[in-house]
Design a protein around this motif. Structure first.
Motif, short mmCIF file in Angstrom:
data_model
loop_
_atom_site.label_atom_id
_atom_site.label_comp_id
_atom_site.label_asym_id
_atom_site.label_seq_id
_atom_site.Cartn_x
_atom_site.Cartn_y
_atom_site.Cartn_z
N UNK A 369 -55.22 12.59 70.84
CA UNK A 369 -56.54 13.23 70.88
C UNK A 369 -57.41 12.62 71.96
N UNK A 370 -57.46 11.28 71.98
CA UNK A 370 -58.29 10.61 72.98
C UNK A 370 -57.77 10.86 74.39
N UNK A 371 -56.45 10.79 74.56
CA UNK A 371 -55.87 11.00 75.88
C UNK A 371 -56.06 12.44 76.35
N UNK A 372 -55.86 13.39 75.42
CA UNK A 372 -56.08 14.79 75.78
C UNK A 372 -57.53 15.05 76.18
N UNK A 373 -58.48 14.48 75.41
CA UNK A 373 -59.88 14.63 75.77
C UNK A 373 -60.22 14.01 77.11
N UNK A 374 -59.66 12.81 77.38
CA UNK A 374 -59.91 12.14 78.66
C UNK A 374 -59.36 12.96 79.82
N UNK A 375 -58.10 13.43 79.68
CA UNK A 375 -57.51 14.25 80.74
C UNK A 375 -58.28 15.56 80.92
N UNK A 376 -58.72 16.15 79.80
CA UNK A 376 -59.48 17.39 79.90
C UNK A 376 -60.78 17.21 80.66
N UNK A 377 -61.44 16.06 80.47
CA UNK A 377 -62.69 15.80 81.17
C UNK A 377 -62.47 15.47 82.64
N UNK A 378 -61.39 14.75 82.95
CA UNK A 378 -61.22 14.21 84.31
C UNK A 378 -60.41 15.12 85.23
N UNK A 379 -59.31 15.68 84.72
CA UNK A 379 -58.45 16.49 85.60
C UNK A 379 -58.33 17.93 85.15
N UNK A 380 -58.94 18.27 84.03
CA UNK A 380 -58.96 19.66 83.61
C UNK A 380 -58.18 19.92 82.34
N UNK A 381 -58.59 20.95 81.61
CA UNK A 381 -57.97 21.30 80.34
C UNK A 381 -56.50 21.68 80.53
N UNK A 382 -56.20 22.45 81.57
CA UNK A 382 -54.82 22.88 81.81
C UNK A 382 -53.89 21.69 82.05
N UNK A 383 -54.36 20.72 82.83
CA UNK A 383 -53.54 19.54 83.11
C UNK A 383 -53.26 18.77 81.83
N UNK A 384 -54.24 18.69 80.94
CA UNK A 384 -54.03 18.00 79.67
C UNK A 384 -52.98 18.71 78.83
N UNK A 385 -53.01 20.04 78.82
CA UNK A 385 -52.03 20.81 78.06
C UNK A 385 -50.62 20.60 78.63
N UNK A 386 -50.48 20.60 79.95
CA UNK A 386 -49.16 20.39 80.56
C UNK A 386 -48.64 18.98 80.28
N UNK A 387 -49.50 17.97 80.32
CA UNK A 387 -49.07 16.60 80.03
C UNK A 387 -48.54 16.51 78.60
N UNK A 388 -49.23 17.14 77.66
CA UNK A 388 -48.75 17.14 76.29
C UNK A 388 -47.43 17.87 76.13
N UNK A 389 -47.27 18.97 76.85
CA UNK A 389 -46.03 19.74 76.75
C UNK A 389 -44.83 18.95 77.27
N UNK A 390 -45.00 18.21 78.36
CA UNK A 390 -43.92 17.39 78.90
C UNK A 390 -43.51 16.32 77.89
N UNK A 391 -44.49 15.68 77.27
CA UNK A 391 -44.19 14.66 76.25
C UNK A 391 -43.46 15.28 75.06
N UNK A 392 -43.90 16.45 74.64
CA UNK A 392 -43.28 17.14 73.51
C UNK A 392 -41.83 17.50 73.82
N UNK A 393 -41.56 17.93 75.04
CA UNK A 393 -40.21 18.35 75.41
C UNK A 393 -39.23 17.18 75.42
#
Length: 457
Positions: A369-393
């Protein structure tokens, strides 16, 4: 050929636990949708604040998760579950009350979700620890299949209902309904009868508590199978939460989709959990218990990347299909993985083992949650979603590369201390992973498939 285990549905206490858990999961999933929607739409929370809200909802597992396991091992389990649900009902009731008094603030939401998370720590650890006592170890696989199916059904009903209730009558009345559901669950849990009615009369010292927590950690990280299960589940939760925490912002602000559509998307994940729980016993019967866990991760890994394709119009549906496949893999993991770790753990360590897993798994949700929020604020919501998807895969790799992959059947239950030497069949699965007959595992996990239908947990 070993005798098939009896159905857990024949046991009154299991039926009571199932009914109460159904209400509890329903309340949790309504709150899962409505609280962040309330923060984003009514209190104008941004990506960082939405991430902080989600992080606080799971931070309790990092703060008290490990000692909670030692406490649960000493306390009467039914009272722990009742108190946890009663506390969650009171906490959620404070949100609509503050709303109607026109004094609701983000700090109050932060405090409510943090304290609600503390109660959830005890409920989750207690419910998983009491299950072997209620049904017996020979019924763990069908009992866990039923409970994971229940969790999936609650995800479908609760998240879908939460989204549509928030759209129909705004979030505060929906949250009031979640509070009432928690209260009903607490009342239902009072009907469970367990053998452990009282806690030990001697209260252990702080040093003893520290030693008990350490014993649970050594059991999990010192057992190769448990260590692999813990790492895979932690990575799965981390990636999924980085995606989930950004979805309210992505749906409402970038894609301009309704709260009902967000609830429907999350409900698809519940459908995937239900599908995975229904398939888990058949997969284990056909492939072997450990091989089913390993191969499900390998086959479903590409779907983890597809989750990041979520968008408006036609792109929403391929992403939803990938989300369904990814959560179906989680449903299989929750049935087979939880059953395996319960079978690998003696009764005296169940609370601490479950607390260690909850500490790692739900701690991963807080970090995600914290990492997603940080990435969403700094590099964008889409980038945060892609980072999570790579980890999930990539989360399946620890189990796929571990001895779990060669485990054809569930191991024998641990022999209690003083019970005498193990029989010839009671050998460690890690020492001889392929020594048991495949037919044994097949007969065990396929028993009562019909009766057992019903995020890593």
């Amino acid at each position: 050929m070993p005798e098939a285990p009896q159905s857990p549905w024949r046991l009154r206490d299991f039926r009571m636990l199932f009914a109460a858990a159904a209400l509890s999961h329903l309340g949790s999933n309504i709150g899962y949708v409505t609280i962040p929607l309330l923060a984003v739409t009514a209190l104008d929370a941004g990506p960082g604040q939405a991430g902080a809200l989600a992080a606080l909802s799971t931070a309790a597992f990092l703060l008290i998760g490990l000692p909670a396991g030692a406490w649960v091992d000493r306390l009467p389990p039914r009272q722990v579950l009742v108190a946890a649900d009663a506390a969650r009902a009171a906490l959620l009731a404070s949100i609509p009350l503050a709303w109607w008094l026109d004094c609701l603030t983000l700090p109050q939401l932060y405090m409510v979700v943090l304290l609600n998370g503390c109660a959830t720590v005890f409920f989750d650890v207690g419910s998983q620890s009491v299950l072997p006592e209620l049904v017996g170890r020979e019924r763990l696989v069908p009992a866990n299949a039923a409970l994971v199916g229940l969790m999936a059904g609650a995800n479908i009903a609760g998240r879908g209902a939460g989204g549509f209730l928030a759209q129909l009558c705004t979030a505060p009345p929906a949250i009031a309904g979640a509070s009432a559901v928690y209260l009903a669950s607490a009342l239902g849990l009072t009907r469970i009868r367990t053998r452990r009615h009282s806690a030990p009369t001697r209260r252990p010292t702080t040093g003893r508590l520290r030693a008990e927590v350490g014993e649970g950690l050594r059991h999990v990280f010192g057992t190769r199978e448990l260590r692999a299960l813990a790492l895979t589940a932690t990575l799965s939760n981390l990636g999924a939460q980085m995606v989930n925490v950004m979805l309210p912002v992505l749906f409402t602000r970038e894609l301009h989709l309704s709260a009902g559509m967000l609830g429907t998307y999350w409900a698809v994940g519940g459908l995937g959990l239900l599908l995975g729980a229904a398939l888990a016993l058949r997969c284990a019967a056909r492939l072997g218990h450990g091989r089913a866990l390993a191969l499900a991760g390998l086959w479903c890994a590409p779907a983890g990347l597809g989750v990041a394709l979520v968008g408006s119009g036609a792109w929403l549906w391929p992403a939803a299909a990938c989300w369904l496949i990814a959560t179906a893999k989680t449903g299989i993991d929750n049935v087979l993985g939880v059953s395996l770790r319960q079978r690998l753990t003696p009764d005296a360590l169940l609370g601490r083992m479950n607390a260690t897993f909850r500490f790692l798994l739900t701690g991963a949700l807080a970090v995600g949650s914290a990492l997603g929020g940080l990435l969403g604020e700094t590099v964008g919501v889409r980038a945060a979603v892609w980072a999570g998807a790579v980890c999930l895969a990539g989360a399946f790799l620890p189990v796929f590369c571990s001895p779990v992959r060669r485990l054809r059947a569930l191991p024998p239950a641990p022999v209690p201390s003083g019970a005498g030497p193990a029989s010839e069949d009671d050998v460690s699965p890690a020492a001889t992973p392929d020594s048991r007959s495949p037919q044994t595992g097949t007969d065990f996990v396929s028993a009562r498939v019909i009766e057992a239908r019903g995020l890593w947990r």
